[in-house]
Design a protein around this motif. Structure first.
Motif, PDB file in Angstrom:
ATOM      1  N   UNK A  91       0.835  -1.195   0.000  1.00 51.98           N
ATOM      2  CA  UNK A  91       0.000   0.000   0.000  1.00 51.98           C
ATOM      3  C   UNK A  91       0.874   1.252   0.000  1.00 51.98           C
ATOM      4  N   UNK A  92       0.314   2.353  -0.490  1.00 55.15           N
ATOM      5  CA  UNK A  92       0.977   3.654  -0.409  1.00 55.15           C
ATOM      6  C   UNK A  92       0.543   4.419   0.838  1.00 55.15           C
ATOM      7  N   UNK A  93      -0.365   3.848   1.604  1.00 52.46           N
ATOM      8  CA  UNK A  93      -0.861   4.538   2.792  1.00 52.46           C
ATOM      9  C   UNK A  93       0.129   4.421   3.939  1.00 52.46           C
ATOM     10  N   UNK A  94       0.343   5.519   4.615  1.00 52.15           N
ATOM     11  CA  UNK A  94       1.204   5.512   5.796  1.00 52.15           C
ATOM     12  C   UNK A  94       0.469   4.988   7.021  1.00 52.15           C
ATOM     13  N   UNK A  95      -0.843   5.215   7.066  1.00 52.11           N
ATOM     14  CA  UNK A  95      -1.548   4.903   8.305  1.00 52.11           C
ATOM     15  C   UNK A  95      -2.990   4.490   8.052  1.00 52.11           C
ATOM     16  N   UNK A  96      -3.485   3.645   8.958  1.00 57.91           N
ATOM     17  CA  UNK A  96      -4.840   3.113   8.909  1.00 57.91           C
ATOM     18  C   UNK A  96      -5.423   3.116  10.319  1.00 57.91           C
ATOM     19  N   UNK A  97      -6.741   3.106  10.388  1.00 62.48           N
ATOM     20  CA  UNK A  97      -7.439   2.801  11.630  1.00 62.48           C
ATOM     21  C   UNK A  97      -8.438   1.702  11.328  1.00 62.48           C
ATOM     22  N   UNK A  98      -8.539   0.731  12.240  1.00 57.60           N
ATOM     23  CA  UNK A  98      -9.484  -0.363  12.078  1.00 57.60           C
ATOM     24  C   UNK A  98     -10.433  -0.370  13.264  1.00 57.60           C
ATOM     25  N   UNK A  99     -11.527  -1.122  13.129  1.00 55.41           N
ATOM     26  CA  UNK A  99     -12.443  -1.241  14.254  1.00 55.41           C
ATOM     27  C   UNK A  99     -13.850  -1.595  13.834  1.00 55.41           C
ATOM     28  N   UNK A 100     -14.230  -2.820  14.101  1.00 56.72           N
ATOM     29  CA  UNK A 100     -15.589  -3.253  13.787  1.00 56.72           C
ATOM     30  C   UNK A 100     -16.564  -2.905  14.897  1.00 56.72           C
ATOM     31  N   UNK A 293     -11.437   1.813   9.037  1.00 57.79           N
ATOM     32  CA  UNK A 293     -11.095   1.355   7.696  1.00 57.79           C
ATOM     33  C   UNK A 293     -10.817   2.502   6.726  1.00 57.79           C
ATOM     34  N   UNK A 294     -10.355   3.630   7.286  1.00 60.01           N
ATOM     35  CA  UNK A 294      -9.862   4.699   6.425  1.00 60.01           C
ATOM     36  C   UNK A 294      -8.352   4.698   6.493  1.00 60.01           C
ATOM     37  N   UNK A 295      -7.746   5.369   5.534  1.00 60.76           N
ATOM     38  CA  UNK A 295      -6.289   5.396   5.437  1.00 60.76           C
ATOM     39  C   UNK A 295      -5.855   6.773   4.971  1.00 60.76           C
ATOM     40  N   UNK A 296      -4.569   7.040   5.104  1.00 63.02           N
ATOM     41  CA  UNK A 296      -4.064   8.330   4.650  1.00 63.02           C
ATOM     42  C   UNK A 296      -2.631   8.185   4.183  1.00 63.02           C
ATOM     43  N   UNK A 297      -2.290   9.014   3.223  1.00 61.19           N
ATOM     44  CA  UNK A 297      -0.943   9.077   2.697  1.00 61.19           C
ATOM     45  C   UNK A 297      -0.344  10.429   3.075  1.00 61.19           C
ATOM     46  N   UNK A 298       0.958  10.492   3.230  1.00 64.62           N
ATOM     47  CA  UNK A 298       1.599  11.693   3.759  1.00 64.62           C
ATOM     48  C   UNK A 298       2.566  12.314   2.754  1.00 64.62           C
ATOM     49  N   UNK A 299       2.627  13.626   2.813  1.00 64.09           N
ATOM     50  CA  UNK A 299       3.540  14.392   1.968  1.00 64.09           C
ATOM     51  C   UNK A 299       3.949  15.636   2.744  1.00 64.09           C
ATOM     52  N   UNK A 300       5.211  16.012   2.689  1.00 56.68           N
ATOM     53  CA  UNK A 300       5.703  17.173   3.440  1.00 56.68           C
ATOM     54  C   UNK A 300       6.233  18.241   2.493  1.00 56.68           C
ATOM     55  N   UNK A 301       6.003  19.493   2.856  1.00 56.29           N
ATOM     56  CA  UNK A 301       6.550  20.628   2.118  1.00 56.29           C
ATOM     57  C   UNK A 301       7.697  21.202   2.956  1.00 56.29           C
ATOM     58  N   UNK A 302       8.845  21.366   2.337  1.00 56.20           N
ATOM     59  CA  UNK A 302      10.053  21.812   3.026  1.00 56.20           C
ATOM     60  C   UNK A 302      10.028  23.338   3.180  1.00 56.20           C
ATOM     61  N   UNK A 303       9.619  23.810   4.359  1.00 47.11           N
ATOM     62  CA  UNK A 303       9.441  25.247   4.579  1.00 47.11           C
ATOM     63  C   UNK A 303      10.737  26.038   4.441  1.00 47.11           C
ATOM     64  N   UNK A 304      11.846  25.449   4.794  1.00 43.14           N
ATOM     65  CA  UNK A 304      13.125  26.174   4.745  1.00 43.14           C
ATOM     66  C   UNK A 304      13.431  26.684   3.336  1.00 43.14           C
TER      67      UNK A 304
END
Length: 832
Positions: A91-100, A293-304
């Motif tokens: 998967x490309x997702x960094x994180x998930x939450x589960x729970x029935x 059962x949702x997921x998320x992908x992460x991306x960072x912007x380099x403020x410097x």
């Protein structure tokens, strides 16, 4: 590796991280990319492929330009490793939450399986335990009553530790509501060494609890926790429970706290709670509250990288370029959702083709179908930032100051407005997320904040909708910041400098010999600096190589002239840092992963003030780390006021004499009689040997002391012999103490001997041994026999390294006396 070190200008740490974690490789370890430039080309090509599906597509060169050299836009973790990777079905997702929400053994076991299925695809997982019935509740099976949530914490933790992901262990967050009757057990669960070591834990605290805790009023716990007519109720002392949370966080950095009413109140996805988007937990680092059962992908912007003329009087932040890149970053994130859907389809296809029986594959298959559905309907993204600390320093702003907070708020407001504008534009071009409904969001505080900041943006969302249900986060960016060579996430720089050593040739005239070790090797100590501090040095005319070799007394005045002075992790005003987090949180629709680093001498009362300030300032969560409360972290090169070095000390054990006095201790290993021989140096344990008494350990019962002699056998191997006196006064020698060692016990004994020789205090050695995971972990095991043997050498009155007294809960009450733990407050005794 050589090419990557050159790419990172000699930074071997950044090169190691990239090669080991993110370079394209197959299952056999073959690497297909030479430097991160190849990776950025790979990612840009895939993003451009998706872009062709939509109007006015970005070109591959446009995408590559913002990815190149980690300068502007940085996909994090799973997207970096997985985009365009044909070798691994992940998967490309960094994180998930589960729970029935199932409160049954079947539901618990199913959650366990779902968790590991996600972790093996490279995802971190969060799950809430508030739906499980409390300890003592009646159940309709042979157990008669429920064990409560704590045993299942250990179960999920152990499963996490089993899952290997190309060198990275699984990551898990466990949460529970403060309203749950087992909340106190949850809060204490991690204090027992060796238990729940595979999970982060956080308490979902509501406003009613915080008010009751501050005002000293009772607080109702109940089950079910959200029921208007619960089956079970009890009143607890909220202030006492709050102090336990604070005490445990001070002691061990956990539990973290999640201010749940703030999370739900501010959550845009919870406007769609009845459609399946009710937030129940967070990812392992807490920056993404998610529904089941949702997921998320992460991306960072380099403020410097948006600071022009950094560390000079002409320094300024390019808000125009930043806004343009934020819109582009949000667009790239939406493209990554399409790539993730492709990945999920590949996972489903693989599961279908697997030769296993359908009933075995069913849980995994249905899991990914649920995740796909939630992903498609919500199209959630996680656009964030890194290098906040370096951005502020390069502008001459001290991290945590009112001026710095105000500027950071301007930056994050700009980020939020432009990300949401990009999502609104994409809704017009690509279509809104399927369940979008402006009326549902009309009273949401975050959406109304955007409306006030940019009325035209709000009108555009009303007209066309929005492409993504929620957009923003601030993640830790640990390995990412190593490659951007900046401070991590929203954090200040952790350290300005620390020392490294390298061996040098004493005959080299250029060598700078700092010290000579006990075997005659010559070493040079030199300073390693935070990357952007080097930029400051150069901008201010310093000779960097000369500064690298400066002793602390010369270096410190230079650091004091820099914008990093009093602006590192342990230096910033902790309450101000929390205020900064709360101010920025108002422009982040998910959450912020941030840790308040505090010195070892910080009081429990200050920790309480930090947490309470976080709640009042509108933070969605808070975690503290007190220096020294956990081992294995980087610490500073500064000295404490006491003069003791506040750093990891490389110690050398005292050279072992040929003969050591020894204590002989007997214990049971299950039904077997075992003996421990403890070699003593200056009346302190130096080494330990254990074995079965019926093998070579033919030692009469009256023998309690003797001598351990180190010899060398004919093949040059070390051999340890035991001598003791018999009743007639003759010395008897037993050769080869290690001959009867079981391999596992022998390795443990070597580990224990190593920490003893290097001077770890005996109570902490006892704590270490008690935390070892060995088979057949009953009261009479080898492990506990060793513990009993070592406890005899703890001086009476020594404070225990373990948790608070289990009887009266006095955090400082447990002390050693004659090898037993007793409580000086209530008299509790745990003789072992």
């Amino acid at each position: 590796m050589k090419a990557s070190v050159e790419y990172f200008n000699g930074d071997d740490l950044a090169a190691n991280v990239w090669v080991n974690k993110y370079a394209l490789k197959d299952s056999y370890g073959n690497i297909y990319e030479r430097t991160p430039d190849d990776m950025h080309r790979r990612i840009a090509a895939e993003i451009a492929r998706v872009e062709t599906r939509y109007p006015e597509p970005l070109s591959e060169e446009e995408v590559y330009a913002v990815l190149k050299d980690f300068k502007y836009i940085v996909p994090q973790g799973s997207p970096m490793a997985g985009i365009g990777n044909p070798f691994q079905i992940s998967s490309l997702s960094n994180c998930f939450v589960i729970g029935s929400g199932a409160d049954s053994y079947g539901g618990i076991a199913k959650a366990d399986e779902e968790q590991v299925q996600l972790m093996k695809r490279r995802g971190g997982v969060g799950q809430d335990l508030s739906h499980l019935r409390p300890k003592g509740s009646p159940v309709m099976n042979s157990a008669l009553s429920s064990t409560g949530i704590v045993p299942f914490m250990e179960r999920y933790s152990n499963s996490t530790r089993e899952v290997a992901q190309d060198g990275r262990r699984g990551a898990l967050m466990l949460t529970v509501s403060s309203r749950h009757p087992d909340a106190e057990g949850f809060i204490d669960a991690k204090l027992e060494q060796g238990k729940v070591t595979g999970a982060n834990v956080s308490v979902r605290i509501d406003d009613a609890f915080m008010k009751a805790a501050i005002e000293g009023k009772p607080y109702q716990q109940q089950y079910p926790v959200d029921s208007p007519n619960p089956d079970f109720r009890k009143d607890v002392d909220a202030q006492k429970l709050w102090k336990k949370i604070i005490q445990n966080a001070w002691k061990s950095a956990e539990p973290g706290v999640l201010f749940w009413d703030t999370i739900i109140r501010e959550s845009v996805p919870d406007c769609y709670a009845d459609l399946g988007y009710r937030t129940i937990s967070t990812n392992p680092c807490g920056e993404i509250p998610l529904c089941p059962y949702d997921s998320c992908r992460l991306l960072a912007i380099n403020l410097y990288s948006y600071v022009e003329n950094p560390f000079t009087p002409e320094a300024k932040f390019d808000f125009e370029k930043f806004g343009q890149h934020v819109q582009m970053a949000q667009r790239i994130m939406d493209d990554i959702i399409d790539l993730e859907i492709e990945k999920i389809d590949r996972i489903l296809e693989k599961i279908e083709k697997d030769p296993e029986a359908e009933d075995i594959k069913a849980t995994e298959y249905e899991l990914w179908k649920k995740i796909r559905k939630t992903c498609v309907q919500g199209r959630r993204t996680g656009v964030g930032i890194t290098a906040e600390g370096d951005m502020l320093a390069s502008l001459g702003l001290r991290y945590g100051s009112d001026e710095a907070i105000s500027f950071s708020v301007d930056v994050h407001r700009t980020l939020a407005v432009n990300a949401y504008r990009s999502s609104a534009i994409m809704a017009k071009e690509r279509g809104a997320f399927p369940v979008f409904d402006a009326e549902r969001e009309s009273d949401n505080p975050f959406i109304n904040r955007l409306r006030e900041a940019d009325p035209a943006l709000y009108e555009e969302m009303l007209a066309h909708g929005r492409r993504n249900i929620a957009l923003l986060t601030i993640a830790p960016t640990g390995t990412t910041s190593l490659m951007t060579q900046t401070a991590s996430g929203i954090e200040p720089a952790f350290l300005i400098t620390y020392k490294r050593r390298r061996k040098v040739n004493p005959n080299d005239k250029e060598a700078n010999v700092t010290f000579i070790d006990e075997v005659g090797d010559h070493w040079e100590e030199y300073n390693v600096f935070h990357h952007k501090f080097l930029v400051w040095l150069e901008a201010n005319g310093y000779d960097v190589e000369k500064v690298r070799r400066m002793p602390s007394e010369e270096l410190d005045p230079i650091i004091e002239q820099s914008p990093y002075h009093l602006a590192t992790a342990n230096d910033v005003d902790w309450v101000q840092k929390v205020k900064m987090q709360g101010a920025i949180q108002k422009w982040v629709d998910h959450s912020i992963s941030v840790t308040v680093n505090i010195p070892e001498e910080t009081s429990v009362e200050m920790v309480q003030k930090i947490y309470e300030t976080a709640w009042k300032e509108g933070c969605k969560g808070c975690t503290i780390y007190r220096d020294g409360s956990r081992s294995g972290v980087l610490v500073s090169d500064k000295e404490k006021k006491t003069g003791a070095a506040n750093e990891f000390q490389e110690t050398m054990p005292p050279k072992r004499p040929e003969v050591l006095e020894a204590a002989v201790v007997r214990f049971k290993n299950n039904a077997e009689d075992w003996i421990a021989v403890i070699g003593l140096y200056a009346n302190r344990p130096y080494e330990i040997f254990t074995g079965k008494s019926e093998d070579i350990f033919i030692i009469p019962g009256y023998v309690t002391k003797g001598w351990v002699m180190k010899n060398t056998d004919d093949e040059g191997h070390n051999r340890y012999d035991l001598q003791f006196e018999d009743k007639q006064g003759y010395r008897v020698t037993i050769e080869g103490l290690s001959r009867s060692f079981d391999k596992e016990y022998w390795n443990y004994a070597k580990l224990i001997s190593g920490v003893l020789r290097h001077g770890m205090p005996i109570p902490y050695v006892v704590d270490l041994v008690e935390g070892l995971n060995v088979e057949e972990d009953y009261i009479n095991t080898w492990k506990n026999g060793v513990v009993r043997a070592l406890k005899q050498f703890v001086p009476d009155g020594t404070k225990a390294a373990e948790s608070a007294c289990p009887s009266c809960n006095d955090a400082d009450g447990l002390i050693y006396k004659e090898g037993c733990l007793i409580c000086k407050s209530c008299g509790y005794s745990e003789c072992g």
